[in-house]
Design a protein around this motif. Sequence first.
Motif, PDB file in Angstrom:
ATOM      1  N   ALA A 279       0.775  -1.288   0.043  1.00 44.86           N
ATOM      2  CA  ALA A 279       0.015  -0.007  -0.083  1.00 44.86           C
ATOM      3  C   ALA A 279       0.761   1.280  -0.115  1.00 44.86           C
ATOM      4  N   PHE A 280       1.881   1.094   0.409  1.00 47.02           N
ATOM      5  CA  PHE A 280       2.912   2.074   0.552  1.00 47.02           C
ATOM      6  C   PHE A 280       2.872   3.254  -0.718  1.00 47.02           C
ATOM      7  N   GLY A 281       3.322   2.486  -2.072  1.00 49.17           N
ATOM      8  CA  GLY A 281       3.419   3.362  -3.085  1.00 49.17           C
ATOM      9  C   GLY A 281       1.957   4.241  -3.467  1.00 49.17           C
ATOM     10  N   PRO A 282       0.953   3.587  -3.480  1.00 51.95           N
ATOM     11  CA  PRO A 282      -0.182   4.461  -3.617  1.00 51.95           C
ATOM     12  C   PRO A 282      -0.791   5.392  -2.578  1.00 51.95           C
ATOM     13  N   GLU A 283      -0.408   5.193  -1.391  1.00 48.56           N
ATOM     14  CA  GLU A 283      -0.406   5.870  -0.338  1.00 48.56           C
ATOM     15  C   GLU A 283       0.091   7.430  -0.729  1.00 48.56           C
ATOM     16  N   ASN A 284       1.606   7.060  -0.998  1.00 46.12           N
ATOM     17  CA  ASN A 284       2.306   8.397  -1.283  1.00 46.12           C
ATOM     18  C   ASN A 284       2.046   8.965  -2.592  1.00 46.12           C
TER      19      ASN A 284
ATOM     20  N   LYS B  14       9.747 -12.196  -1.524  1.00 46.14           N
ATOM     21  CA  LYS B  14       9.941 -10.838  -1.420  1.00 46.14           C
ATOM     22  C   LYS B  14       9.751 -10.169  -2.576  1.00 46.14           C
ATOM     23  N   GLN B  15      10.592 -10.645  -3.665  1.00 49.32           N
ATOM     24  CA  GLN B  15      10.507  -9.851  -4.899  1.00 49.32           C
ATOM     25  C   GLN B  15       8.942 -10.079  -5.457  1.00 49.32           C
ATOM     26  N   LYS B  16       8.145 -11.027  -4.935  1.00 51.69           N
ATOM     27  CA  LYS B  16       6.745 -10.916  -5.557  1.00 51.69           C
ATOM     28  C   LYS B  16       6.008  -9.695  -4.788  1.00 51.69           C
ATOM     29  N   VAL B  17       6.486  -9.606  -3.424  1.00 54.28           N
ATOM     30  CA  VAL B  17       5.841  -8.516  -3.007  1.00 54.28           C
ATOM     31  C   VAL B  17       6.403  -7.177  -3.459  1.00 54.28           C
TER      32      VAL B  17
ATOM     33  N   ARG C 179      -6.751  -1.851  -4.885  1.00 51.39           N
ATOM     34  CA  ARG C 179      -5.349  -2.079  -5.672  1.00 51.39           C
ATOM     35  C   ARG C 179      -4.355  -2.855  -5.121  1.00 51.39           C
ATOM     36  N   VAL C 180      -4.448  -2.888  -3.660  1.00 54.43           N
ATOM     37  CA  VAL C 180      -3.282  -3.684  -2.869  1.00 54.43           C
ATOM     38  C   VAL C 180      -4.039  -5.422  -3.187  1.00 54.43           C
ATOM     39  N   ASP C 181      -5.278  -5.388  -2.953  1.00 49.91           N
ATOM     40  CA  ASP C 181      -5.634  -6.889  -3.141  1.00 49.91           C
ATOM     41  C   ASP C 181      -5.618  -7.469  -4.565  1.00 49.91           C
ATOM     42  N   GLU C 182      -5.772  -6.558  -5.472  1.00 50.18           N
ATOM     43  CA  GLU C 182      -5.458  -6.868  -6.669  1.00 50.18           C
ATOM     44  C   GLU C 182      -4.006  -7.388  -7.129  1.00 50.18           C
ATOM     45  N   ALA C 183      -3.347  -6.380  -6.437  1.00 48.36           N
ATOM     46  CA  ALA C 183      -1.664  -6.676  -6.822  1.00 48.36           C
ATOM     47  C   ALA C 183      -0.987  -7.834  -6.185  1.00 48.36           C
ATOM     48  N   LEU C 184      -1.559  -8.164  -4.680  1.00 49.99           N
ATOM     49  CA  LEU C 184      -1.456  -9.525  -4.541  1.00 49.99           C
ATOM     50  C   LEU C 184      -1.672 -10.586  -4.844  1.00 49.99           C
ATOM     51  N   ASP C 185      -3.116 -10.648  -5.595  1.00 54.76           N
ATOM     52  CA  ASP C 185      -3.739 -11.762  -6.410  1.00 54.76           C
ATOM     53  C   ASP C 185      -2.737 -11.754  -7.737  1.00 54.76           C
ATOM     54  N   SER C 186      -2.408 -10.848  -8.263  1.00 49.97           N
ATOM     55  CA  SER C 186      -1.779 -10.885  -9.547  1.00 49.97           C
ATOM     56  C   SER C 186      -0.508 -11.500  -9.538  1.00 49.97           C
ATOM     57  N   VAL C 187      -0.019 -11.455  -8.276  1.00 50.70           N
ATOM     58  CA  VAL C 187       1.630 -12.109  -8.312  1.00 50.70           C
ATOM     59  C   VAL C 187       1.362 -13.469  -7.376  1.00 50.70           C
ATOM     60  N   GLY C 188       0.463 -13.486  -7.107  1.00 54.88           N
ATOM     61  CA  GLY C 188      -0.069 -15.032  -6.428  1.00 54.88           C
ATOM     62  C   GLY C 188       0.301 -15.101  -4.920  1.00 54.88           C
TER      63      GLY C 188
ATOM     64  N   GLY D  44       3.928  -4.117  -4.966  1.00 58.24           N
ATOM     65  CA  GLY D  44       3.951  -2.755  -4.537  1.00 58.24           C
ATOM     66  C   GLY D  44       4.117  -1.920  -5.830  1.00 58.24           C
ATOM     67  N   ILE D  45       4.927  -2.365  -6.881  1.00 56.74           N
ATOM     68  CA  ILE D  45       4.736  -1.478  -8.013  1.00 56.74           C
ATOM     69  C   ILE D  45       3.380  -1.510  -8.894  1.00 56.74           C
ATOM     70  N   LEU D  46       2.975  -2.749  -8.854  1.00 60.14           N
ATOM     71  CA  LEU D  46       1.846  -2.717  -9.470  1.00 60.14           C
ATOM     72  C   LEU D  46       0.443  -2.004  -8.905  1.00 60.14           C
ATOM     73  N   ALA D  47       0.372  -1.773  -7.514  1.00 67.88           N
ATOM     74  CA  ALA D  47      -0.369  -1.167  -6.955  1.00 67.88           C
ATOM     75  C   ALA D  47      -0.386   0.334  -7.310  1.00 67.88           C
ATOM     76  N   MET D  48       0.708   0.914  -8.048  1.00 65.29           N
ATOM     77  CA  MET D  48       0.775   2.236  -8.447  1.00 65.29           C
ATOM     78  C   MET D  48       0.100   2.213  -9.869  1.00 65.29           C
ATOM     79  N   LYS D  49      -0.406   1.077 -10.409  1.00 55.89           N
ATOM     80  CA  LYS D  49      -0.675   1.021 -11.644  1.00 55.89           C
ATOM     81  C   LYS D  49       0.263   1.691 -12.782  1.00 55.89           C
ATOM     82  N   PRO D  50       1.750   1.379 -12.890  1.00 57.38           N
ATOM     83  CA  PRO D  50       2.485   1.648 -13.711  1.00 57.38           C
ATOM     84  C   PRO D  50       2.263   1.202 -15.204  1.00 57.38           C
ATOM     85  N   HIS D  51       2.931   2.072 -16.459  1.00 52.81           N
ATOM     86  CA  HIS D  51       2.904   1.664 -17.480  1.00 52.81           C
ATOM     87  C   HIS D  51       4.044   0.725 -17.848  1.00 52.81           C
TER      88      HIS D  51
END
Length: 287
Positions: free
Chosen positions: A108-113, A150-153, A124-133, A157-164
């Motif tokens: 959640a840290f990225g989107p909070e910022n 840890k790399q998946k976490v 977003r956090v739930d989707e991101a965690l689900d996306s990387v399993g 964290g990056i996915l939760a910011m919806k990057p391109h």
Amino acid sequence: MSIVKLENAGYVYGSSHPDNLGTRALDSISLEIEKGEFVVMVGRNGSGKSTFARLLNALLTPTSGTVLINGIDTRIEKSLWDIRSNVGMIFQNPDNQIIGTIVEEDVAFGPENLGIDPKEIRIRVDEALDSVGISEYAKSEPHQLSGGQKQKVAIAGILAMKPHCIVLDEATAMLDPVGRRETMGILKRLNKEEGITVIHITHNMDEAKDADRVIVIDKGNIAADGKPEKVFSNVRMIKELGLDVPQVTELLFEIDKIGYKLALEVLDVDKAYSELSELLINREAHK
Ligand code: ADP
Ligand code: MG
């Protein structure tokens, strides 16, 4: 518009000191990366890969030339968050990039910022965690997880910011083969299904063979740039640059070297198999 565009971009470390000439890490790089590409960058240690990566999300700005992300010059300070949320970075050591004490807090840290609404963050956090399993580890403490987890976490964290675009600087280097394979699987899926541009820096040539494009960097310059089959078929050049080629190419190269003519533009095990079978059949026929 290209998602990444470098125009004669160079970077010299330490040149701000008047009595110091500095270390030239990148010479003058010009390239464009289109949205949705899966690019692998390879190059020996010290060739400038990490410097290149840092230029892409404005951790560094070029000391000469220009870096444009979605058309925005990375030197424009007010665009910094825009650039950072557009281009997510994953580094080699997962321990250095996890901040939260609980997995979901970390994600959640990225989107909070970015100042995103808490309800939206939860989604977003739930989707991101689900996306990387790793949904089942949402409440775990990151230090209890394996390197691959840890790399998946970090990726979540990056996915939760919806990057391109996601840039990975040797992010698989510290992982075991399973962790590597899973991470590559996640990246390929995000690329194919979500159209996220991936720029993956690695020493593992077998990870490079599935890319749309391989960029070889040497002494701060681009030494080769093209489809993996093309780039790796130039086996002698790759070896001269102190790099390996994928295992399949290596095998065909060794057989070719002892006098059997083979097409080296093959990276796929099945294609190599048919090429070698044909060679054996022809040999039998000539006996
Ligand atoms: P790579 O990631 O391909 O190993 P780097 O981009 O880290 O290459 O380094 C490129 C060059 O810049 C090397 O000569 C390295 O020693 C130098 N360099 C990297 N980081 C720094 C730094 N913080 N200060 C001074 N020189 C650096
Ligand atoms: Mg590096």
